[in-house]
Enzyme design. Structure first.
Site, PDB file in Angstrom:
ATOM      1  N   ASP A 197     -78.070 -22.371 -13.348  1.00 35.30           N
ATOM      2  CA  ASP A 197     -78.245 -22.666 -11.337  1.00 35.30           C
ATOM      3  C   ASP A 197     -79.299 -22.321 -11.319  1.00 35.30           C
ATOM      4  O   ASP A 197     -80.135 -21.944 -11.750  1.00 35.30           O
ATOM      5  CB  ASP A 197     -77.080 -21.905 -10.695  1.00 35.30           C
TER       6      ASP A 197
ATOM      7  N   HIS B 296     -78.249 -18.694 -15.363  1.00 39.21           N
ATOM      8  CA  HIS B 296     -79.491 -19.183 -14.723  1.00 39.21           C
ATOM      9  C   HIS B 296     -80.378 -18.959 -15.454  1.00 39.21           C
ATOM     10  O   HIS B 296     -80.893 -18.208 -15.719  1.00 39.21           O
ATOM     11  CB  HIS B 296     -79.617 -17.509 -13.374  1.00 39.21           C
TER      12      HIS B 296
END
Length: 730
Positions: free
Chosen positions: A99, A251
């Protein structure tokens, strides 16, 4: 570059109405350029919006409206076309999801590790980051990964309207289309978690997004790598149990991700050895790809968006460099002015300072006048109070308002009127020099008044035979209005403080037309006043430097001039000044390569004048542009503090200048407003001058309307002159 001066009268065939209609057009190009720069800066700020840590704390909402099959289902939620279903990843299939990217530092490292271990993943990118780093999005797609939407700038959609949600999706999609030429059907909402964490706040968003044609993807395991818990802990949290398939949340942006990269390099081979396959989502589900090519208008829209964002990055980088340049110039100029003006003041004010033996010989005062009926009487009467013996030569340059008749009707001794057809100020001054009786010549404007001591103070430096010209201390006489107060600050701080500095450096660029003195022999050697430029005062000053003469500043030779009282008049005056200065610099550019005094002026004076009078003022508005940028996009507090710091430096410099000139400090109250408004006007004027110069345009003299409000200083009395100095009127 030089353009010959046109006559000050109306141009043939140019009626007033036509002239007025052209006024807005001259603002068009500078305004468009300024708007373009501000737009680019705002676009950059928009795509540099800060992404917060991928978690939030808000009151837990109820789940009464969330369907059970969603709460108990898998991480892939499909609500398209009225469906309400979920899908789980098959056993021994892992879908790594990343993300908040792409990040220029960590995303390439993540991609390198995935490529090293022959693994595919899904990258949920934000529109801001995809717009800034399109090459990384293109690399993701080229290497077999899928990309999904993560909104444009990472808001919590639970608190947003449907209109805002649509905008976030479409703009995020636009960035991906422009970067990789594909459209995606995958979406992950910011601040999402597991399927069973869906509540009555987030479920309506998920349901609505499905109606827009997107599949929502949450996760089964959360590495919580944003907490940097350590490589081993990241691996433990990401690993599913019992050989089950899973969608893993990681991430590749939002901070230091070195632990994520290290964990991947151990996680991938470790689970591959246990029979796991790392695939993108549709590979793991055996479904058609979530990415479809974009063609036609949508493709061009995406490319245009990426082009504009990349252009804004480059333009802003250039603007940052320019800001650093102007900051250095402003600070450098302030330091030079404060130090050297102090040196100048101490030198000329020390006890016993003399230029040489007192200069007592009579002086010719030349007053070129074109339609100065409202001012000329005050001007001439102020000269009659002179403490130094003078003759006054008023050169009427084809006035149509009776200027010459007013002077003649005064019937004053030692005042002559010379009439000529309208030929421009330089020609009027040359005519005055030809009719002057004395070797020292003082020049002033027809809207200016002298104090009784002005002429005496102005000519004393001629006791030094090396001095060819003297600049006086021009002051604003009508400073009670706001625009007058702003010009008063500019005259005291920007002009007179500069002249002290340039005097010490021996490269005075301009003898003000309102109050200056010359040796006749110096004028004759350089060919007199020239009409090659619109700034004849700057032109003649530079010519004198190149001929080897010294040009100095006499601080006590004060003259009070009428400054423009409207924006239109100020614009006309400063446009002529700035364009004329550029012409003079260009005309005397040869001094850069010459030897002797001319070369010294060329290598010291011309660069300083160019930097401080042309480049720095042109770039100065960047300070205010970046102030706006910082206020809108942050950090607001630091930006405001920095701007106030610059203002404080300017205020200190202005206060010092006012103290040297013994001026009242109350006028400095308008300094902040001057910096916000007045400087922008001067910027546009200078920008217009640049455009005129670069396009080879021509600019004519524009006569300013005068009111005659500036009068001779109160209490001035005419001092008797030595017998025999009075001469009859010619």
């Amino acid at each position: 570059m030089a353009s010959r001066t046109r006559r000050r009268g109306a141009a043939p065939g140019a009626p007033d109405g036509a002239r007025r209609r052209r006024v807005p057009m001259r603002l068009l190009l500078p305004t468009l350029l300024l708007v373009a720069l501000v737009t680019m800066l705002m676009l950059r700020g928009f795509v540099h919006s800060e992404i917060l840590a991928d978690h939030r704390i808000r009151p837990e909402a109820a789940t009464g409206h969330v369907p059970e099959q969603i709460l108990d289902g898998g991480p892939v939620i499909d609500t398209r076309s009225g469906r309400t279903g979920t899908i789980r990843v098959p056993d021994h299939r892992l879908v790594l999801t990343f993300d908040d990217g792409p990040d220029p530092t960590w995303t390439p490292k993540v991609l390198d590790v995935l490529k090293k271990h022959h693994a595919h993943a899904v990258f949920f990118v934000t529109g801001t980051m995809a717009s800034r780093y399109p090459d990384l999005v293109a690399r993701m797609v080229a290497e077999g990964h899928e990309v999904g939407l993560h909104t444009f700038n990472h808001p919590d959609l639970s608190y947003q309207s449907k209109r805002r949600i649509d905008w976030e999706l479409s703009t995020n999609q636009l960035a991906i289309s422009g970067a990789a030429g594909v459209r995606t059907s995958l979406f992950r909402p910011p601040y999402s978690s597991f399927a069973d964490a869906m509540d009555d706040k987030s479920w309506p968003v998920t349901d609505y997004i499905g109606s827009r044609g997107y599949i929502t993807v949450v996760n089964d395991t959360d590495s919580e790598d944003w907490q940097k818990p350590g490589v081993a802990e990241i691996i433990r949290r990401a690993t599913p149990h019992g050989g089950k398939g899973a969608i893993v949340l990681m991430h590749d942006s939002g901070g230091d991700r070195h632990q994520t990269v290290q964990a991947l390099d151990r996680f991938l081979p470790g689970l591959q050895a246990e029979g796991y396959r790392f695939q993108n989502l549709t590979e793991a589900l055996g479904a058609p790809s979530a990415l479809t090519p974009v063609t036609g208008l949508d493709a061009w829209k995406g490319k245009a968006w990426i082009f504009l964002v990349q252009a804004s990055e480059k333009v802003t980088d250039v603007m940052v460099v320019c800001l650093a340049v102007v900051g250095s110039l402003v600070i450098g100029r302030f330091v030079l002015m404060l130090l050297l003006s102090g040196v100048h003041a101490r030198r000329v004010r020390r006890r016993g300072f003399r230029w040489g033996p007192p200069v007592t010989e009579p002086v010719s005062v030349l007053v070129p006048a074109y339609n100065e009926a409202k001012c000329i009487e005050n001007t001439v009467r102020s000269l009659m109070t002179s403490e130094h013996p003078i003759e006054v030569v008023v050169v009427d340059d084809g006035s149509t308002d009776g200027t010459a008749r007013i002077v003649e009707a005064m019937g004053l001794p030692d005042v002559r009127v010379v009439r000529q057809l309208n030929a421009g100020k330089p020609a009027a001054l040359n005519r005055g020099v030809a009719n002057a009786r004395y070797d020292l010549v003082v020049m002033m404007d027809g809207d200016t008044v002298f104090e009784p001591a002005t002429v005496r103070e102005l000519v004393q430096p001629f006791a030094d035979p090396r001095v060819g010209a003297v600049a006086g201390n021009a002051k604003v006489g009508n400073k009670n209005s706001l625009i007058g107060a702003w010009q008063h600050i500019e005259y005291v701080m920007g002009f007179n403080l500069d002249r002290r500095m340039y005097d010490i450096l021996r490269c005075m660029p301009t003898i003000p037309g309102a109050v200056g003195a010359f040796r006749r022999s110096a004028l004759e050697r350089v060919g007199g006043m020239s009409d090659d430029t619109l700034a004849e005062d700057t032109d003649i000053t530079m010519a004198l430097h190149r001929d080897g003469w010294r040009v100095v500043y006499a601080e006590n030779a004060r003259a009070w001039t009428e400054a423009p009282e409207t924006v239109q008049q100020l614009w006309s005056q400063r446009y002529r000044w700035s364009y004329g200065t550029m012409q003079a610099i260009w005309k005397h550019r040869g001094a850069l390569l010459e030897r002797g005094p001319s070369g010294r002026f060329g290598r010291v004076g011309l660069p300083l004048v160019s930097l401080f009078m042309v480049v720095a003022p042109l770039l100065a508005p960047l300070i205010d542009v970046f102030l706006l940028y910082g206020v809108v996009f942050g950090p607001t507090q630091k930006t405001v503090v920095a701007w106030l710091g610059v203002l404080a430096i300017q205020a200190a410099c202005a206060a010092y200048a006012f103290r040297l000139d013994r001026e009242r400090m109350t006028h400095l109250l308008s300094l902040p407003l001057q910096q916000i408004l007045y400087r922008q006007l001067m910027y546009v004027v200078l920008l217009q001058s640049w455009i005129t110069a670069l396009t080879g345009g021509r600019l004519r003299w524009q006569k300013l309307r005068r009111t005659g409000v500036v009068e001779a200083p109160s209490g001035s009395v005419a001092h008797p002159r030595p017998h025999g100095d009075r001469r009859p009127v010619a």
